[in-house]
Write a protein that holds these residues in place. Structure first.
Motif, PDB file in Angstrom:
ATOM      1  N   UNK A  21      12.764   3.397   3.786  1.00  0.00           N
ATOM      2  CA  UNK A  21      13.777   4.095   2.841  1.00  0.00           C
ATOM      3  C   UNK A  21      11.908   4.970   1.850  1.00  0.00           C
ATOM      4  N   UNK A  22      11.172   3.851   1.816  1.00  0.00           N
ATOM      5  CA  UNK A  22       9.840   4.574   1.176  1.00  0.00           C
ATOM      6  C   UNK A  22       9.096   4.879   2.105  1.00  0.00           C
ATOM      7  N   UNK A  23       8.879   4.349   3.238  1.00  0.00           N
ATOM      8  CA  UNK A  23       7.776   5.549   3.689  1.00  0.00           C
ATOM      9  C   UNK A  23       8.290   6.374   5.019  1.00  0.00           C
ATOM     10  N   UNK A  24       7.117   6.901   5.963  1.00  0.00           N
ATOM     11  CA  UNK A  24       7.763   7.820   6.634  1.00  0.00           C
ATOM     12  C   UNK A  24       5.923   8.134   7.755  1.00  0.00           C
ATOM     13  N   UNK A  25       6.753   8.448   8.991  1.00  0.00           N
ATOM     14  CA  UNK A  25       5.900   8.070  10.178  1.00  0.00           C
ATOM     15  C   UNK A  25       5.822   9.481  10.878  1.00  0.00           C
ATOM     16  N   UNK A  26       5.289  10.087  10.929  1.00  0.00           N
ATOM     17  CA  UNK A  26       5.179  11.682  12.007  1.00  0.00           C
ATOM     18  C   UNK A  26       3.652  12.148  12.479  1.00  0.00           C
ATOM     19  N   UNK A  27       3.922  12.759  13.712  1.00  0.00           N
ATOM     20  CA  UNK A  27       3.149  13.241  15.100  1.00  0.00           C
ATOM     21  C   UNK A  27       2.047  14.075  13.749  1.00  0.00           C
ATOM     22  N   UNK A  28       1.239  13.729  13.826  1.00  0.00           N
ATOM     23  CA  UNK A  28      -0.144  14.526  13.710  1.00  0.00           C
ATOM     24  C   UNK A  28       0.236  16.095  14.596  1.00  0.00           C
ATOM     25  N   UNK A  29      -0.717  17.777  13.431  1.00  0.00           N
ATOM     26  CA  UNK A  29      -0.219  19.010  14.420  1.00  0.00           C
ATOM     27  C   UNK A  29      -0.987  18.743  15.130  1.00  0.00           C
ATOM     28  N   UNK A  30      -2.024  18.443  14.783  1.00  0.00           N
ATOM     29  CA  UNK A  30      -3.013  18.903  15.635  1.00  0.00           C
ATOM     30  C   UNK A  30      -3.930  17.715  16.519  1.00  0.00           C
ATOM     31  N   UNK A  31      -3.082  16.888  16.962  1.00  0.00           N
ATOM     32  CA  UNK A  31      -3.641  15.371  17.239  1.00  0.00           C
ATOM     33  C   UNK A  31      -5.530  15.388  18.463  1.00  0.00           C
ATOM     34  N   UNK A  32      -6.306  13.850  17.926  1.00  0.00           N
ATOM     35  CA  UNK A  32      -7.125  13.925  18.044  1.00  0.00           C
ATOM     36  C   UNK A  32      -7.562  12.448  19.561  1.00  0.00           C
ATOM     37  N   UNK A  41       3.610   7.422   2.148  1.00  0.00           N
ATOM     38  CA  UNK A  41       3.976   6.840   1.237  1.00  0.00           C
ATOM     39  C   UNK A  41       5.871   8.488   0.656  1.00  0.00           C
ATOM     40  N   UNK A  42       6.938   8.010   0.763  1.00  0.00           N
ATOM     41  CA  UNK A  42       7.179   9.795   0.290  1.00  0.00           C
ATOM     42  C   UNK A  42       6.999   9.771  -0.899  1.00  0.00           C
ATOM     43  N   UNK A  51      -3.628   3.411  -4.518  1.00  0.00           N
ATOM     44  CA  UNK A  51      -2.556   3.211  -4.454  1.00  0.00           C
ATOM     45  C   UNK A  51      -2.108   1.297  -4.756  1.00  0.00           C
ATOM     46  N   UNK A  52      -0.654   1.349  -4.486  1.00  0.00           N
ATOM     47  CA  UNK A  52      -0.972  -0.349  -5.194  1.00  0.00           C
ATOM     48  C   UNK A  52      -1.370  -1.396  -4.451  1.00  0.00           C
ATOM     49  N   UNK A  53      -1.546  -2.427  -5.342  1.00  0.00           N
ATOM     50  CA  UNK A  53      -2.007  -3.801  -4.112  1.00  0.00           C
ATOM     51  C   UNK A  53      -0.051  -3.477  -3.978  1.00  0.00           C
ATOM     52  N   UNK A  54       1.200  -3.596  -4.369  1.00  0.00           N
ATOM     53  CA  UNK A  54       1.836  -4.091  -4.060  1.00  0.00           C
ATOM     54  C   UNK A  54       2.403  -3.201  -3.068  1.00  0.00           C
ATOM     55  N   UNK A  55       2.559  -1.655  -3.238  1.00  0.00           N
ATOM     56  CA  UNK A  55       2.660  -0.826  -2.206  1.00  0.00           C
ATOM     57  C   UNK A  55       2.399  -1.105  -1.044  1.00  0.00           C
ATOM     58  N   UNK A  56       1.078  -1.026  -1.126  1.00  0.00           N
ATOM     59  CA  UNK A  56       0.305  -1.860   0.240  1.00  0.00           C
ATOM     60  C   UNK A  56       0.788  -2.632   1.237  1.00  0.00           C
ATOM     61  N   UNK A  57       1.144  -3.224   0.229  1.00  0.00           N
ATOM     62  CA  UNK A  57       2.016  -4.920   0.977  1.00  0.00           C
ATOM     63  C   UNK A  57       3.344  -4.634   1.264  1.00  0.00           C
ATOM     64  N   UNK A  59       3.894  -1.188   3.176  1.00  0.00           N
ATOM     65  CA  UNK A  59       3.188  -0.398   3.682  1.00  0.00           C
ATOM     66  C   UNK A  59       2.527  -1.130   5.120  1.00  0.00           C
ATOM     67  N   UNK A  60       1.911  -1.881   5.277  1.00  0.00           N
ATOM     68  CA  UNK A  60       1.351  -2.793   5.899  1.00  0.00           C
ATOM     69  C   UNK A  60       2.266  -3.280   7.479  1.00  0.00           C
ATOM     70  N   UNK A  61       3.336  -3.454   7.020  1.00  0.00           N
ATOM     71  CA  UNK A  61       4.687  -3.991   7.902  1.00  0.00           C
ATOM     72  C   UNK A  61       4.857  -2.983   8.532  1.00  0.00           C
ATOM     73  N   UNK A  62       5.204  -1.618   7.799  1.00  0.00           N
ATOM     74  CA  UNK A  62       5.716  -0.489   8.293  1.00  0.00           C
ATOM     75  C   UNK A  62       4.360   0.292   9.548  1.00  0.00           C
TER      76      UNK A  62
END
Ligand code: 5GP
Ligand code: ZN
Length: 118
Positions: A21-32, A41-42, A51-57, A59-62
């Motif tokens: 609901x809150x986060x998104x992962x996608x492939x980099x256009x120019x992979x290294x 974060x969306x 970033x707030x500590x609460x959001x980072x908390x 985001x870590x499991x995501x």
């Protein structure tokens, strides 16, 4: 609206890997690296400095889930975020680079030489 907000809103296409609901992962256009995923974060956040500590908390499991999803959690990976001008941040919407799939070098060839500053 910034480019990663447009990706989060499906206004421009990306190659998504995992979404919550809150986060998104996608492939980099120019992979290294063989695996190079961007995790955002969306909701717009300028950089890691904002970033707030609460959001980072949340985001870590995501981020852990993304690394597991693409099979690099056990083999190892690198997590990087560039913040601000000296950090080399090009897109001004917080993103973590998740890199893996090979033994990554730890080179500083493009970086400023610390000897120049002391
Ligand atoms: P930064 O230099 O800000 O840390 O990283 C920006 C990253 O975003 C770069 O690795 C670049 O390849 C990636 N990028 C820029 N525009 C797009 C885009 O429209 N789609 C995707 N998937 N990646 C992008
Ligand atoms: Zn944005």
């Amino acid at each position: 609206m910034c480019i990663f907000c447009k990706i989060a809103n499906n206004e421009i296409p990306s190659n998504p890997v995992l979404e919550s609901e809150e986060f998104l992962a996608f492939h980099d256009l120019n992979p290294k690296a063989p695996v190079h995923i961007l995790i955002i974060p969306k909701q717009h956040v300028d950089s890691f400095s904002e970033i707030s500590g609460a959001m980072m908390e949340r985001m870590t499991p995501f981020i852990h889930d993304v690394a597991k999803h693409v099979g690099i959690f056990e083999s190892g990976y690198r997590l990087v975020t560039n913040s601000g001008e000296n950090g080399g941040q090009e897109v001004k919407h917080l993103h973590f680079h998740l890199l893996g799939g090979a033994r990554l070098k730890w080179g500083h060839f493009d970086d400023a030489d610390p000897k120049d500053f002391f």
